[in-house]
Write an enzyme that holds these catalytic residues in place. Structure first.
Site, PDB file in Angstrom:
ATOM      1  N   SER A 726       6.959   0.110   0.590  1.00  0.00           N
ATOM      2  CA  SER A 726       7.081   0.399  -0.704  1.00  0.00           C
ATOM      3  C   SER A 726       7.831   1.939  -0.567  1.00  0.00           C
ATOM      4  CB  SER A 726       6.074   0.609  -1.760  1.00  0.00           C
ATOM      5  OG  SER A 726       5.029   1.588  -1.037  1.00  0.00           O
ATOM      6  N   LYS A 769      -1.035   3.695  -8.376  1.00  0.00           N
ATOM      7  CA  LYS A 769       0.279   4.629  -7.979  1.00  0.00           C
ATOM      8  C   LYS A 769       0.798   5.346  -9.074  1.00  0.00           C
ATOM      9  CE  LYS A 769       2.241   1.988  -4.258  1.00  0.00           C
ATOM     10  NZ  LYS A 769       3.321   0.866  -3.992  1.00  0.00           N
TER      11      LYS A 769
END
Length: 831
Positions: A726, A769
């Site tokens: 990511s 996140k």
């Protein structure tokens, strides 16, 4: 054609005896006609004239001999058609030959032996089921020279074969005498053979017919009897039959010895029983205790009241009967008594009534836990279906998540919501299969497994059973408990779960099994397949604060004796406890820190150092708990070129991370630091390769910016291992910002996996996140386009004050993060 002789005689023993009696009487009459026949010449003259062709009836598992009467069952249409055609003949003759091997379809010429027996139909009966029952008599041995037709039945040219050898030789006379004597002994000792056979043998002086008669009454397979049928030399045939007769006599002798031993043992058992009965009578006369009978009667009453299924009840009654006949001083008395206590105490027919009020169940779940919507929805769905279908089997759920996320307590809440009993089985460190399935009663101290023990403790057969720490189950030489759990956790099998101790099936289909695990990797694939896995990813900061306000703080106030004091911990203080004093996915450490704060306050109250009201704020934490244990990343207002803000998922929630890049004179190398894993290193290499392949469009000098420069990418907090795809987008942005000298837009973070084609792929942990970015002061987050659906699951109030931008390619991401000038341009525009 697959006709099987004597098949009808297997219907019952009575039918067999009647058939044998009638057959022997017919054989006696028939054989008397042949008595006095001499040697080979006389036999040949006495034989009837046979036609050149006859129909052939294949026989399964038997061989028929000449001059003997035999019953025959015909039950196939083709064979019955053959018999009908034979009955139209004046001589009523046919040939029977044994099939050489097992076949499933009709026999063909290659399936039958070449030597068979010509038979004459003596009598036929038709039965209601359509089958023919025949009585046939052997006429002569024949050789099947050639098959002339196969439809509708086999038909062959035949050639008679005659006995060979000297019938009057000394050897033949000795073999005949020995054969007669041994066969008479066998008949006298065997219950299978009739005494009439001794009369037949005494009046039979033809060695050939004697050999055939004895062979037909021996327990031989098809191959053995066929060898005797094909033995034309009378000496060879007598030897073959005598050898088999000797073997059968030896077997009968051994069988007789075994029966005598068994009868002697039975006699001893009966004698012991009679003595025991007399002993009981003496005890009753003396007025001594009858504990055995009284205990048996008590257990019989308990078993009747327990509502056992039929199989379990029979087993219990057998053990009660043994108990009643056994003195209390016997070593096995306590073993049987313990077994019956377990049988009688189990909840065979006890069911608690489920709470089917969906709104009430949802209210209870919300009272006990905050969040965890997927789990609550699944339980509510189960209650809804249960209200419509009352015989619904219990689901097999598995809660998977980090420690401290409420998996075990959630099982208790489910039981409370359903109004069921709750039992917990701790599987951590279990290595013995007997822990699940129990020990067999042959072992000293044997007892049922934990599943049956838990059901006895629950007192009902539909509790909520929590299998805690499923991933911590081990295995060694004593077996694999995970394999034993396969039957427990299979809805198609657990309705007849068999415990080694009980030895009778117990129905577990009404049990609601809930397993818990921190990781699914150690759980065997077969066991994972039987469970419905529900993931508990961990709590966000907002959820932790809410849990602390609703559950942790009130509980710690009560436990530490300050419930009567005006005491409060501010929300800002709870946030700081979560961020700076704990780092976890659950709330266990948070509860410890809150408990520590409460204990400090309790001490000061006891020492009269403080007075109510007491308010604990952020500034008080350093004094109460000491220096903060962790530091959090905070977004910078003014970003330098070469730095990008990425987003990471951790077991304790989300976090931001800075990706720093710089360049220096060199040979075009790439250096990566910061405890990066293999996947993260590959993302950095993919990012640099994409930049080099699009250098012209990005306005970069390939030779100056890449070939003559080394690039160093570093991710701070080098002591913390990092991995995953990511950070790919942040790698591209950091390197491009370094090469162009342009900083990214302030308060902008990003996440996403990149490809060499310039696409931005979706990643996981979006909720964690995004909330981590908000806590760090980020105002804008760039996410992959395919993660838009994940954002829809985040509550709207949590997204206030943060802008979300979705991109599908690196080009559009660069435009959002650095600006339109950083996006790739076409060659014409550069020219």
């Amino acid at each position: 054609m697959t006709d099987e002789p004597e098949e009808g005689e297997e219907e019952s023993a009575e039918t067999e005896e009647e058939s044998q009696d009638s057959l022997r009487s017919l054989m006696a009459g028939g054989m008397e006609i042949q008595v006095g026949s001499g040697g080979g010449e006389e036999e040949e003259d006495a034989s009837p004239e046979l036609p050149d062709e006859l129909p052939v009836l294949p026989l399964k598992n038997t061989v028929l001999f000449p001059f003997l009467l035999s019953p025959l069952l015909v039950n196939t249409p083709a064979s019955q058609e053959l018999i009908d055609s034979v009955l139209l003949r004046s001589d009523r003759l046919l040939v029977c030959s044994a099939i050489q091997h097992e076949i499933e379809e009709s026999a063909n010429p290659a399936d039958v032996f070449e030597v068979g027996t010509v038979l004459r139909v003596v009598k036929m009966l038709k039965f209601p089921d359509g089958s023919y029952r025949l009585l046939v008599q052997g006429v002569a041995r024949v050789h099947l020279d050639e098959f002339v037709s196969e439809d509708p039945f086999l038909r062959a040219r035949i050639r008679p074969v005659f006995d060979e050898g000297d019938f009057d030789s000394v050897e033949v006379e000795a073999l005949t005498r020995n054969l007669s004597q041994q066969f008479n002994v066998l008949v006298s000792e065997s219950a299978r053979l009739s005494d009439d056979l001794q009369v037949l043998v005494a009046n039979l002086d033809d060695p050939s017919k004697l050999a055939d008669l004895v062979a037909s009454n021996l327990e031989l397979d098809v191959e053995g009897k066929q060898r005797i049928l094909e033995a034309l030399d009378v000496t060879d045939r007598l030897r073959l039959v005598l050898s088999q007769l000797t073997r059968e006599g030896q077997e009968l002798e051994i069988e007789t010895e075994i029966k005598e031993k068994v009868q002697n043992e039975m006699g001893k058992t009966q004698r012991d029983y009679m003595l025991r009965q007399q002993l009981e009578a003496i005890r009753r006369e003396l007025g001594e205790s009858e504990e055995g009978e009284e205990g048996a009667e008590v257990f019989r009453q308990k078993v009747d009241e327990a509502g056992l299924p039929e199989e379990a009840k029979k087993q219990a009654y057998r053990e009660i009967e043994r108990l009643s006949q056994m003195p209390p001083a016997a070593s096995e008395y306590s073993v049987i008594r313990n077994y019956l206590e377990w049988i009688a105490d189990l909840p065979w027919s006890v069911l608690t009534e489920d709470r089917l009020d969906i709104s009430e169940a949802r209210k209870i779940l919300d009272e006990d836990h905050y969040g965890l919507e997927k789990v609550k929805d699944r339980i509510v769905e189960y209650i809804a279906v249960l209200s419509l279908k009352r015989d619904l089997k219990g689901p097999i759920l598995c809660f998977v998540g980090p420690p401290g996320t409420g998996k075990t307590s959630l099982g208790q809440s489910v039981a409370r919501a359903l109004n069921r009993e709750f039992v917990r089985i701790a599987l951590g460190g279990v290595r013995d299969e007997a822990e699940v399935r129990g020990h067999r009663r042959t072992y000293v101290g044997a007892m049922p497994g934990r599943v049956i023990q838990s059901l006895r403790k629950a007192g009902s057969r539909n509790p909520v059973m929590l299998l805690d720490e499923l991933d911590k189950v081990g295995s060694d030489g004593r077996g694999d408990p995970s394999s034993a759990l396969l039957e427990v956790l299979d809805p198609e099998q657990n309705s007849e779960f068999s415990d080694h101790y009980l030895e009778v099936p117990f129905d577990l289909s009404q049990v609601l099994f809930i397993a818990t695990a921190n990781l699914m990797d150690p759980v065997p694939a077969a066991l994972r397949d039987r469970m419905e896995v529900i993931e508990l990813p961990g709590y966000t900061l907002e959820e932790k604060v809410e849990i602390a306000k609703r559950f942790i703080v009130p509980r710690q106030i009560q436990r530490n004796g300050i419930s009567g004091i005006d005491f409060e911990i501010s929300d800002e203080c709870l946030v700081r406890l979560c961020e700076r004093y704990t780092r976890e996915a659950g709330v266990r450490n948070l509860e410890r820190e809150v408990g520590s704060v409460c204990r400090k306050i309790a001490r000061r109250v006891a020492e009269k150092e403080v007075d109510a009201p007491i308010r604990v704020g952020v500034d008080d934490l350093d004094d109460l708990l000491g220096v903060a244990k962790f530091e959090t990343e905070i977004a910078e207002v003014d970003m330098q070129p070469g730095v990008a803000i990425g987003l990471a998922w951790t077991p304790s929630g989300g976090d931001i991370l800075f990706v720093e890049s710089t360049q220096m004179p060199g040979s075009g190398g790439l250096k990566l630091t910061g405890s990066l894993g293999d996947v993260m290193r590959e993302s950095a290499e993919a990012a640099r390769s994409w930049l080099r392949s699009h250098a012209v469009e990005l306005g970069l000098d390939l030779e100056k910016d890449f070939e003559g420069r080394d690039v160093h990418v570093h991710v701070p907090s080098g002591g913390v291992p990092k991995d995953g795809p990511s950070a790919g987008l942040a790698m591209v942005v950091a390197m491009l910002s370094m090469l162009t000298g342009k900083s990214i837009r302030s308060s902008t973070a990003m996440t996403g996996e990149i490809t060499l084609r310039g696409k931005v792929l979706p990643v996981g942990g979006i909720k964690e996140k995004v909330l981590a970015a908000k806590r760090a002061g980020i105002q804008r987050v760039v996410l992959p386009e395919e993660n838009r659906r994940d954002v829809e699951e985040i509550e709207e109030d949590l997204l206030n004050g943060i802008e979300l931008n979705f991109v599908g390619s690196i080009d559009s991401a660069l435009a959002e993060i650095i600006g339109e000038d950083a996006a790739p341009r076409s060659a014409e525009r550069l020219g």
